[in-house]
Design a protein around this motif. Structure first.
Motif, short mmCIF file in Angstrom:
data_model
loop_
_atom_site.label_atom_id
_atom_site.label_comp_id
_atom_site.label_asym_id
_atom_site.label_seq_id
_atom_site.Cartn_x
_atom_site.Cartn_y
_atom_site.Cartn_z
N VAL A 20 0.84 -1.21 0.00
CA VAL A 20 0.00 0.00 0.00
C VAL A 20 0.87 1.25 0.00
CG1 VAL A 20 -1.63 1.33 1.40
CG2 VAL A 20 -2.00 -1.09 1.03
N ASN A 21 1.95 1.25 0.77
CA ASN A 21 2.84 2.41 0.80
C ASN A 21 3.54 2.60 -0.54
OD1 ASN A 21 2.66 3.68 3.40
ND2 ASN A 21 3.45 1.77 4.22
N LEU A 22 3.94 1.52 -1.18
CA LEU A 22 4.56 1.65 -2.50
C LEU A 22 3.57 2.23 -3.51
CD1 LEU A 22 6.67 -1.61 -2.82
CD2 LEU A 22 7.50 0.72 -2.56
N LEU A 23 2.33 1.78 -3.43
CA LEU A 23 1.31 2.32 -4.31
C LEU A 23 1.11 3.80 -4.07
CD1 LEU A 23 -1.14 1.74 -6.29
CD2 LEU A 23 -2.50 1.63 -4.21
N TYR A 24 1.02 4.20 -2.81
CA TYR A 24 0.74 5.59 -2.47
C TYR A 24 1.91 6.51 -2.78
CZ TYR A 24 -0.61 9.68 0.19
OH TYR A 24 -0.91 10.96 0.56
N TYR A 25 3.12 6.10 -2.47
CA TYR A 25 4.27 6.99 -2.60
C TYR A 25 5.00 6.90 -3.93
CZ TYR A 25 3.98 8.52 2.18
OH TYR A 25 3.56 9.09 3.35
N PHE A 26 4.79 5.85 -4.70
CA PHE A 26 5.52 5.74 -5.96
C PHE A 26 4.60 5.68 -7.17
CE2 PHE A 26 8.55 4.01 -2.86
CZ PHE A 26 9.57 4.90 -3.07
N LEU A 27 3.62 4.80 -7.15
CA LEU A 27 2.77 4.64 -8.33
C LEU A 27 1.81 5.82 -8.50
CD1 LEU A 27 2.16 2.74 -10.65
CD2 LEU A 27 0.44 1.67 -9.22
N LEU A 28 1.20 6.29 -7.44
CA LEU A 28 0.26 7.40 -7.53
C LEU A 28 0.93 8.69 -8.02
CD1 LEU A 28 -2.74 8.00 -7.04
CD2 LEU A 28 -2.12 8.74 -4.76
N PRO A 29 2.10 9.10 -7.49
CA PRO A 29 2.74 10.30 -8.04
C PRO A 29 3.16 10.14 -9.51
CG PRO A 29 3.63 9.84 -5.89
CD PRO A 29 2.77 8.67 -6.25
N ILE A 30 3.56 8.94 -9.90
CA ILE A 30 3.93 8.74 -11.30
C ILE A 30 2.71 8.89 -12.20
CG2 ILE A 30 4.67 6.98 -12.96
CD1 ILE A 30 6.63 6.00 -10.81
#
Length: 102
Positions: A20-30
């Motif tokens: 969930v953190n990877l999704l929020y901090y990396f995928l969502l900003p990209i």
């Protein structure tokens, strides 16, 4: 709870939290960056007014975003808590469903 079950659930909770953190901090900003880049139209004539508006009219003048590194433990604990709530809700739902059928 037995030892191996506790370790299995804790491992799953940590994996859930990290994903969930990877999704929020990396995928969502990209994804938002790609969206904003696709629809950005540069306009040199109104550039000063836009910067002036952002610095003076928007509340606090800037958007404050938390750092990933400083909040990693908090996010990990929240993810573990969310996983625990989901696991408990599913277990209670199965228990309720089996007691209604039988």
């Amino acid at each position: 709870m037995e030892g191996p079950r506790l370790i299995r659930h804790l491992t799953r909770a940590i994996i859930f939290s990290v994903s969930v953190n990877l999704l929020y901090y990396f995928l969502l900003p990209i994804l938002t960056g790609l969206f904003l880049t696709h629809f950005y139209v540069p306009d040199i004539t109104d550039a000063y007014e836009e910067v002036n508006y952002l610095q003076n009219e928007v509340a606090f003048g800037v958007i404050i975003r938390p750092d990933f590194e400083t909040n990693i433990l908090f996010h990990l604990l929240v993810g573990i808590g969310i996983y625990g709530l989901l696991f408990t809700a599913i277990r209670l739902f199965k228990k309720f469903k089996s007691s209604k059928v039988g």
